[in-house]
Design a protein around this motif. Structure first.
Motif, PDB file in Angstrom:
ATOM      1  N   ASP A 147      70.083  25.048  70.760  1.00  0.00           N
ATOM      2  CA  ASP A 147      69.651  24.827  69.869  1.00  0.00           C
ATOM      3  C   ASP A 147      69.627  26.345  68.828  1.00  0.00           C
ATOM      4  O   ASP A 147      68.600  26.632  68.193  1.00  0.00           O
ATOM      5  CB  ASP A 147      68.144  24.247  69.823  1.00  0.00           C
ATOM      6  N   GLY A 148      70.785  27.178  69.037  1.00  0.00           N
ATOM      7  CA  GLY A 148      70.802  28.202  68.474  1.00  0.00           C
ATOM      8  C   GLY A 148      70.148  29.301  69.269  1.00  0.00           C
ATOM      9  O   GLY A 148      70.142  30.349  68.621  1.00  0.00           O
ATOM     10  N   HIS A 149      69.320  29.309  70.338  1.00  0.00           N
ATOM     11  CA  HIS A 149      68.715  30.282  70.946  1.00  0.00           C
ATOM     12  C   HIS A 149      69.558  30.790  72.271  1.00  0.00           C
ATOM     13  O   HIS A 149      69.854  29.936  73.153  1.00  0.00           O
ATOM     14  CB  HIS A 149      67.367  29.829  71.389  1.00  0.00           C
ATOM     15  N   VAL A 174      70.182  36.240  82.112  1.00  0.00           N
ATOM     16  CA  VAL A 174      69.384  34.761  81.977  1.00  0.00           C
ATOM     17  C   VAL A 174      68.128  35.341  81.379  1.00  0.00           C
ATOM     18  O   VAL A 174      67.327  35.856  82.026  1.00  0.00           O
ATOM     19  CB  VAL A 174      69.229  33.877  83.120  1.00  0.00           C
ATOM     20  N   ASP A 175      67.767  34.624  80.230  1.00  0.00           N
ATOM     21  CA  ASP A 175      66.401  34.707  79.624  1.00  0.00           C
ATOM     22  C   ASP A 175      65.185  34.226  80.791  1.00  0.00           C
ATOM     23  O   ASP A 175      65.631  33.093  81.281  1.00  0.00           O
ATOM     24  CB  ASP A 175      66.304  33.698  78.373  1.00  0.00           C
ATOM     25  N   PRO A 176      64.460  34.969  81.019  1.00  0.00           N
ATOM     26  CA  PRO A 176      63.348  34.779  82.097  1.00  0.00           C
ATOM     27  C   PRO A 176      62.779  33.430  81.936  1.00  0.00           C
ATOM     28  O   PRO A 176      62.697  32.593  83.032  1.00  0.00           O
ATOM     29  CB  PRO A 176      62.408  35.848  81.980  1.00  0.00           C
ATOM     30  N   LYS A 177      62.561  32.901  80.503  1.00  0.00           N
ATOM     31  CA  LYS A 177      62.161  31.413  80.492  1.00  0.00           C
ATOM     32  C   LYS A 177      62.968  30.316  80.926  1.00  0.00           C
ATOM     33  O   LYS A 177      62.473  29.278  81.014  1.00  0.00           O
ATOM     34  CB  LYS A 177      61.653  31.248  78.639  1.00  0.00           C
ATOM     35  N   ALA A 178      64.118  30.857  80.903  1.00  0.00           N
ATOM     36  CA  ALA A 178      65.381  29.835  81.356  1.00  0.00           C
ATOM     37  C   ALA A 178      65.587  29.819  82.930  1.00  0.00           C
ATOM     38  O   ALA A 178      66.552  28.850  83.222  1.00  0.00           O
ATOM     39  CB  ALA A 178      66.503  30.020  80.317  1.00  0.00           C
ATOM     40  N   ILE A 179      64.913  30.672  83.389  1.00  0.00           N
ATOM     41  CA  ILE A 179      65.520  30.783  85.059  1.00  0.00           C
ATOM     42  C   ILE A 179      64.988  29.603  85.626  1.00  0.00           C
ATOM     43  O   ILE A 179      63.927  29.102  85.498  1.00  0.00           O
ATOM     44  CB  ILE A 179      64.912  31.863  85.493  1.00  0.00           C
TER      45      ILE A 179
END
Length: 105
Positions: free
Chosen positions: A6-8, A29-34
């Motif tokens: 979504d663009g992020h 990798v964004d820590p929130k996406a790990i």
């Protein structure tokens, strides 16, 4: 390679060098996406791109916390390398061998 939702931007990776040996220049990798498979997707895409470009090995100076991930991805530790950004920090130096598919005859 950039992974986004979504663009992020969730993560990205770069492959540097000239065949036969490349370097995983950056992988984040964004820590929130790990834990959502983003790292696996990025790494597998990088290896596939390396295969297409004629690489047979990709060297990785890994963050110590990422070493288990790279091991799961098939990389093996070859030694250690000094960190280019933090004094007195040593990074696991790893390598993944790229398997090339046999040509059909």
């Amino acid at each position: 390679m950039v992974a986004d939702r979504d663009g992020h931007i969730l993560g990205f990776t770069t492959l540097e060098g000239e065949p036969p040996t490349g370097v995983l220049g950056m992988m984040f990798v964004d820590p929130k996406a790990i834990g959502q498979g983003i790292g696996r997707l990025l790494f597998e895409h990088t290896v596939a791109a390396g295969r297409e470009l004629g690489f047979t090995r990709i060297m990785i100076d890994a963050d110590p916390n990422a070493e288990p991930f790279y091991r799961v991805m098939g990389a093996v530790r070859m030694g250690s390398a000094p960190s280019g950004s933090t004094a007195d920090r040593v990074l696991p130096q790893m390598v993944v061998t790229i398997q090339h598919r046999a040509e059909a005859t």
